[in-house]
Design a protein around this motif. Sequence first.
Motif, PDB file in Angstrom:
ATOM      1  N   THR A 139       8.365   2.271  37.047  1.00 20.06           N
ATOM      2  CA  THR A 139       8.210   1.485  38.269  1.00 20.06           C
ATOM      3  C   THR A 139       6.791   1.585  38.814  1.00 20.06           C
ATOM      4  OG1 THR A 139       8.806   3.311  39.739  1.00 20.06           O
ATOM      5  CG2 THR A 139      10.609   1.939  38.869  1.00 20.06           C
TER       6      THR A 139
ATOM      7  N   ASP B  20       5.640  -4.863  44.773  1.00 18.52           N
ATOM      8  CA  ASP B  20       6.971  -4.313  45.034  1.00 18.52           C
ATOM      9  C   ASP B  20       7.103  -3.002  44.259  1.00 18.52           C
ATOM     10  OD1 ASP B  20       9.661  -3.644  45.081  1.00 18.52           O
ATOM     11  OD2 ASP B  20      10.356  -5.711  44.862  1.00 18.52           O
TER      12      ASP B  20
ATOM     13  N   GLN C 258       9.447  -1.140  43.488  1.00 21.90           N
ATOM     14  CA  GLN C 258      10.607  -0.932  42.617  1.00 21.90           C
ATOM     15  C   GLN C 258      10.542  -1.768  41.343  1.00 21.90           C
ATOM     16  OE1 GLN C 258      12.532   1.606  43.324  1.00 21.90           O
ATOM     17  NE2 GLN C 258      11.212   1.834  45.134  1.00 21.90           N
ATOM     18  N   LYS C 259       9.563  -2.670  41.273  1.00 21.67           N
ATOM     19  CA  LYS C 259       9.412  -3.469  40.056  1.00 21.67           C
ATOM     20  C   LYS C 259       8.771  -2.629  38.946  1.00 21.67           C
ATOM     21  CE  LYS C 259       9.196  -8.256  41.665  1.00 21.67           C
ATOM     22  NZ  LYS C 259       8.406  -9.509  41.626  1.00 21.67           N
ATOM     23  N   THR C 260       8.962  -3.102  37.720  1.00 20.15           N
ATOM     24  CA  THR C 260       8.363  -2.378  36.597  1.00 20.15           C
ATOM     25  C   THR C 260       6.896  -2.781  36.431  1.00 20.15           C
ATOM     26  OG1 THR C 260       9.197  -4.068  35.070  1.00 20.15           O
ATOM     27  CG2 THR C 260      10.528  -2.077  35.368  1.00 20.15           C
TER      28      THR C 260
ATOM     29  N   ALA D 213       4.988  -6.051  34.697  1.00 17.76           N
ATOM     30  CA  ALA D 213       4.793  -7.336  35.380  1.00 17.76           C
ATOM     31  C   ALA D 213       3.383  -7.469  35.938  1.00 17.76           C
ATOM     32  CB  ALA D 213       5.808  -7.483  36.505  1.00 17.76           C
TER      33      ALA D 213
END
Length: 213
Positions: free
Chosen positions: A19, A57, A59-61, A64
Motif C-alpha cells: 500500500t 489514497d 490504502q491503494k497499492t 498505481a
Amino acid sequence: MTAAELITNHIPSLHSTDTVLFALDLMQEHRVAELPLLDKDQKYIGLVHEEDLEDADQQKTVDAYLQQGNPVKVNPGDFFLVPLKIMQQRKLSLLPVVNEDDELTGVITQEELLQAASQYNSASVPGGIIILQMSPNSFYISEIGRIVESNNAKIIHLNTWTDASTGELLVAVKVNKSDILDILASFERYQYNVLQYFGENLSEEELKVNYDH
C-alpha cells in the motif's frame, strides 16, 4: 569502480501489492525519496517516488503510482560515473542496479556514490589544489605536468570543465604536497591565470578569499 561495487542491500524493495501507506513508512524509515518496485515475478519494473504518493489514497497499492516509461536503472558493470550522472540529472536519493534478466541486485545510495567520488578525486589524499582558467586551445596537460614536476611535486588528480558563461576552460590540479607557493609562482611566471588555490602556508586573507569562492 563499477556500479556493482557500490551496491547496498539494506534498502528494501516494494511489491505491487504494497500500500501507499506502507511505502511512505518505509521511505521515512530509511530516509529515501524513492524505492524500487518489483512485480509478482520479482522483476524490477521501476521506481516509486515519494512525491507521487504524498497526496495519494494511502490504502491503494503503489503500482498505481508507478511512472510510465523506461524504468531508471544502471547495469552492474557500468562505471560509477554513469550512476553519478543519472542521480544528479534526476535528483534521486538512490538508483537501482539491475542485471540483464531484470533482477534487482541492489541499489546505490547517495552515501556510497559520495564515497566513490571522493576516492576517484583523491579527496582523502593530502595535497594542494590549484584551479587554472584558460582558453580551451591553451590547454596542454604535458606543460602543466612539467611545471608541477619542476617544483618537486606530482599531479595526483586533474579534472577539467567548461565555464558555461564564458566558454573558458577550468582546470583543477591536485598535487601531492600542500605547500604550493612555489608551484603558484611558476604558473604565474608562465602567465597562467590562477583562479583559486588551496594549500598550506597561505595568509589568512588568501584563505578567506578562496573559501568565499
